[in-house]
Motif scaffolding. Sequence first.
Motif, PDB file in Angstrom:
ATOM      1  N   ASP A 100       0.706  -1.296  -0.115  1.00 15.56           N
ATOM      2  CA  ASP A 100      -0.242  -0.077   0.022  1.00 15.56           C
ATOM      3  C   ASP A 100       0.875   1.054   0.006  1.00 15.56           C
ATOM      4  OD1 ASP A 100      -2.488   1.413   0.016  1.00 15.56           O
ATOM      5  OD2 ASP A 100      -2.867   0.911   1.998  1.00 15.56           O
ATOM      6  N   TRP A 101       0.143   2.494  -0.380  1.00 14.70           N
ATOM      7  CA  TRP A 101       1.012   3.338  -0.151  1.00 14.70           C
ATOM      8  C   TRP A 101       1.255   4.192   1.330  1.00 14.70           C
ATOM      9  CZ3 TRP A 101      -2.608   2.787  -4.144  1.00 14.70           C
ATOM     10  CH2 TRP A 101      -2.155   3.035  -5.544  1.00 14.70           C
ATOM     11  N   GLU A 102       2.276   4.728   1.513  1.00 14.82           N
ATOM     12  CA  GLU A 102       2.225   5.131   2.859  1.00 14.82           C
ATOM     13  C   GLU A 102       1.548   6.201   3.378  1.00 14.82           C
ATOM     14  OE1 GLU A 102       6.615   6.007   3.639  1.00 14.82           O
ATOM     15  OE2 GLU A 102       7.491   4.143   3.160  1.00 14.82           O
ATOM     16  N   ASP A 103       1.101   7.065   2.541  1.00 14.34           N
ATOM     17  CA  ASP A 103       0.361   8.110   2.943  1.00 14.34           C
ATOM     18  C   ASP A 103      -0.569   8.466   1.765  1.00 14.34           C
ATOM     19  OD1 ASP A 103       1.864   9.819   1.289  1.00 14.34           O
ATOM     20  OD2 ASP A 103       3.310  10.133   3.028  1.00 14.34           O
ATOM     21  N   LEU A 104      -1.418   9.574   2.056  1.00  7.67           N
ATOM     22  CA  LEU A 104      -2.418  10.257   0.848  1.00  7.67           C
ATOM     23  C   LEU A 104      -1.658  10.782  -0.082  1.00  7.67           C
ATOM     24  CD1 LEU A 104      -5.258  11.612   3.121  1.00  7.67           C
ATOM     25  CD2 LEU A 104      -5.324   9.803   1.508  1.00  7.67           C
ATOM     26  N   THR A 108      -6.986   3.961  -8.936  1.00 11.74           N
ATOM     27  CA  THR A 108      -6.048   4.766  -8.075  1.00 11.74           C
ATOM     28  C   THR A 108      -6.821   5.762  -7.353  1.00 11.74           C
ATOM     29  OG1 THR A 108      -4.227   4.750  -9.604  1.00 11.74           O
ATOM     30  CG2 THR A 108      -4.004   6.037  -7.960  1.00 11.74           C
ATOM     31  N   LEU A 109      -7.747   6.234  -7.767  1.00  8.55           N
ATOM     32  CA  LEU A 109      -8.879   7.282  -7.121  1.00  8.55           C
ATOM     33  C   LEU A 109      -9.435   6.556  -6.021  1.00  8.55           C
ATOM     34  CD1 LEU A 109     -10.192   9.606 -10.053  1.00  8.55           C
ATOM     35  CD2 LEU A 109      -8.837  10.316  -8.168  1.00  8.55           C
ATOM     36  N   VAL A 110     -10.028   5.286  -6.376  1.00 13.43           N
ATOM     37  CA  VAL A 110     -10.609   4.478  -5.434  1.00 13.43           C
ATOM     38  C   VAL A 110      -9.652   4.402  -4.171  1.00 13.43           C
ATOM     39  CG1 VAL A 110     -11.659   2.385  -4.734  1.00 13.43           C
ATOM     40  CG2 VAL A 110     -12.364   3.520  -6.893  1.00 13.43           C
ATOM     41  N   GLN A 111      -8.395   4.049  -4.436  1.00 14.46           N
ATOM     42  CA  GLN A 111      -7.660   3.700  -3.307  1.00 14.46           C
ATOM     43  C   GLN A 111      -7.364   5.169  -2.523  1.00 14.46           C
ATOM     44  OE1 GLN A 111      -7.219   0.658  -2.666  1.00 14.46           O
ATOM     45  NE2 GLN A 111      -8.110   0.305  -4.877  1.00 14.46           N
ATOM     46  N   TRP A 112      -7.113   6.259  -3.139  1.00  8.84           N
ATOM     47  CA  TRP A 112      -7.232   7.349  -2.422  1.00  8.84           C
ATOM     48  C   TRP A 112      -8.244   7.628  -1.391  1.00  8.84           C
ATOM     49  CZ3 TRP A 112     -10.202  11.707  -1.627  1.00  8.84           C
ATOM     50  CH2 TRP A 112      -9.391  12.919  -0.994  1.00  8.84           C
ATOM     51  N   ALA A 113      -9.561   7.396  -1.913  1.00  8.52           N
ATOM     52  CA  ALA A 113     -10.705   7.404  -1.257  1.00  8.52           C
ATOM     53  C   ALA A 113     -10.599   6.291  -0.045  1.00  8.52           C
ATOM     54  CB  ALA A 113     -11.974   7.348  -1.955  1.00  8.52           C
ATOM     55  N   ARG A 114     -10.172   5.305  -0.225  1.00  7.98           N
ATOM     56  CA  ARG A 114      -9.930   4.358   0.950  1.00  7.98           C
ATOM     57  C   ARG A 114      -9.188   4.772   1.974  1.00  7.98           C
ATOM     58  NH1 ARG A 114      -5.868   0.828   1.593  1.00  7.98           N
ATOM     59  NH2 ARG A 114      -5.370   1.039  -0.528  1.00  7.98           N
ATOM     60  N   LYS A 115      -8.051   5.214   1.609  1.00  7.80           N
ATOM     61  CA  LYS A 115      -6.989   5.793   2.479  1.00  7.80           C
ATOM     62  C   LYS A 115      -7.756   7.153   3.260  1.00  7.80           C
ATOM     63  CE  LYS A 115      -2.720   5.179   2.294  1.00  7.80           C
ATOM     64  NZ  LYS A 115      -2.418   4.133   2.996  1.00  7.80           N
ATOM     65  N   LYS A 116      -8.585   7.887   2.547  1.00  2.00           N
ATOM     66  CA  LYS A 116      -8.993   8.999   3.073  1.00  2.00           C
ATOM     67  C   LYS A 116     -10.171   8.765   3.970  1.00  2.00           C
ATOM     68  CE  LYS A 116      -9.431  13.751   3.284  1.00  2.00           C
ATOM     69  NZ  LYS A 116      -8.379  14.321   4.137  1.00  2.00           N
ATOM     70  N   GLY A 117     -10.790   7.373   3.826  1.00  5.69           N
ATOM     71  CA  GLY A 117     -12.006   7.367   4.767  1.00  5.69           C
ATOM     72  C   GLY A 117     -13.426   7.799   3.836  1.00  5.69           C
ATOM     73  N   VAL A 118     -13.242   7.853   2.491  1.00  4.35           N
ATOM     74  CA  VAL A 118     -14.226   8.208   1.786  1.00  4.35           C
ATOM     75  C   VAL A 118     -14.799   7.126   0.919  1.00  4.35           C
ATOM     76  CG1 VAL A 118     -15.171   9.405  -0.152  1.00  4.35           C
ATOM     77  CG2 VAL A 118     -13.589  10.538   1.317  1.00  4.35           C
ATOM     78  N   ASP A 119     -16.230   6.970   1.156  1.00  8.56           N
ATOM     79  CA  ASP A 119     -16.685   5.585   0.474  1.00  8.56           C
ATOM     80  C   ASP A 119     -17.190   6.312  -1.023  1.00  8.56           C
ATOM     81  OD1 ASP A 119     -18.616   3.850  -0.745  1.00  8.56           O
ATOM     82  OD2 ASP A 119     -19.970   3.697   1.050  1.00  8.56           O
ATOM     83  N   PRO A 120     -16.357   5.536  -2.073  1.00 10.21           N
ATOM     84  CA  PRO A 120     -16.306   6.009  -3.321  1.00 10.21           C
ATOM     85  C   PRO A 120     -17.869   5.894  -4.216  1.00 10.21           C
ATOM     86  CG  PRO A 120     -15.058   3.992  -3.217  1.00 10.21           C
ATOM     87  CD  PRO A 120     -15.187   4.668  -1.779  1.00 10.21           C
ATOM     88  N   ASP A 121     -18.378   4.706  -3.696  1.00 12.85           N
ATOM     89  CA  ASP A 121     -19.839   4.545  -4.118  1.00 12.85           C
ATOM     90  C   ASP A 121     -20.836   5.517  -3.612  1.00 12.85           C
ATOM     91  OD1 ASP A 121     -21.726   2.095  -5.450  1.00 12.85           O
ATOM     92  OD2 ASP A 121     -22.641   2.822  -3.691  1.00 12.85           O
ATOM     93  N   ARG A 122     -20.710   5.901  -2.281  1.00 16.24           N
ATOM     94  CA  ARG A 122     -21.783   6.825  -1.627  1.00 16.24           C
ATOM     95  C   ARG A 122     -21.518   8.242  -2.323  1.00 16.24           C
ATOM     96  NH1 ARG A 122     -24.510   8.584   2.902  1.00 16.24           N
ATOM     97  NH2 ARG A 122     -23.864  10.463   3.741  1.00 16.24           N
ATOM     98  N   ALA A 123     -20.073   8.632  -2.456  1.00 12.92           N
ATOM     99  CA  ALA A 123     -19.677   9.819  -2.946  1.00 12.92           C
ATOM    100  C   ALA A 123     -20.305   9.706  -4.573  1.00 12.92           C
ATOM    101  CB  ALA A 123     -18.292   9.991  -2.982  1.00 12.92           C
ATOM    102  N   LEU A 124     -20.121   8.936  -5.338  1.00 17.87           N
ATOM    103  CA  LEU A 124     -20.684   8.952  -6.759  1.00 17.87           C
ATOM    104  C   LEU A 124     -22.314   9.135  -6.665  1.00 17.87           C
ATOM    105  CD1 LEU A 124     -19.955   8.826  -9.669  1.00 17.87           C
ATOM    106  CD2 LEU A 124     -20.054   6.415  -9.613  1.00 17.87           C
ATOM    107  N   ARG A 125     -22.835   8.253  -5.933  1.00 14.83           N
ATOM    108  CA  ARG A 125     -24.402   8.436  -5.884  1.00 14.83           C
ATOM    109  C   ARG A 125     -24.813   9.766  -5.326  1.00 14.83           C
ATOM    110  NH1 ARG A 125     -26.906   3.175  -5.878  1.00 14.83           N
ATOM    111  NH2 ARG A 125     -25.448   1.432  -5.862  1.00 14.83           N
TER     112      ARG A 125
END
Length: 266
Positions: free
Chosen positions: A166-170, A203-220
């Motif tokens: 995984d990436w170390e940080d955002l 890669t955007l989904v992985q950023w969302a994961r590390k940020k604590g954002v639900d990409p499905d919810r964000a897109l909806r």
Amino acid sequence: MTPTSLRAVMSALRKPGTGCPWDLEQDHGTLARYLREEAAEVLDALAALEPGNPERERHLCEELGDLWLQVAFHAQIAHERGAWDLADVEAMVVEKLVRRHPHVFGEVEVSGSDDVLVNWAAIKQDEKAGRGETARKRLLESMPASLSPLDEAMEIGRKCGKVGFDWEDLDGVLDKVGEEIRELQAESDLDRVEAEFGDVLFTLVQWARKKGVDPDRALRRQMARFRGRFRHVEDHAEANGGWEAQDMEAMEAAWQRAKAAGTEAP
């Protein structure tokens, strides 16, 4: 007498001779599409939820009820063949939750949610060993086929993150997003464009994961905002000669007015 519990309603609907012909025709296979549809509608209701808004709260409650109906339907069909019923479904999940939360129902101590997840994974491994599931499986195997692409991308990232891939940080993820976008811009072949576009999305989904954002919810939620604002553009067009009389400047102005007003989908 009208039944008052969901279990009683399902029993009546499935009763030979007096039940509903459509309900009597269903089986686990035919119900699968409805389970997917109801789950999707719950996700839409969650994306539109405004805590404290009576209409939105009622909508989520209703959609969860429709999803619960699907669980009860499958349980009734299983009950009819003598396998298990709705009470067994509840008993099984209660037993599992108690077993997997020893920090709540036992003597285990945890310092935070990370410890909870570590314990949860270890307990799941013990459960598999107890069932004789000792064969090694590759890390990215055994993911549900019904996961949406966004959810599957999230789950791939979670699984890889657990073993340190995984990436170390955002900032590292954002750097990778920038790299992938530049590679996308450099391509012209359609197959390569598709591949690079997939890299950007993943890669955007992985950023969302590390940020604590639900990409499905964000897109909806974004699509709900878009629909609400576009209705304002459509109303403007209808009041001003129709789509044929509009140019991009006029439609953009209507869009910006809707955006400034905070227009959302109902």
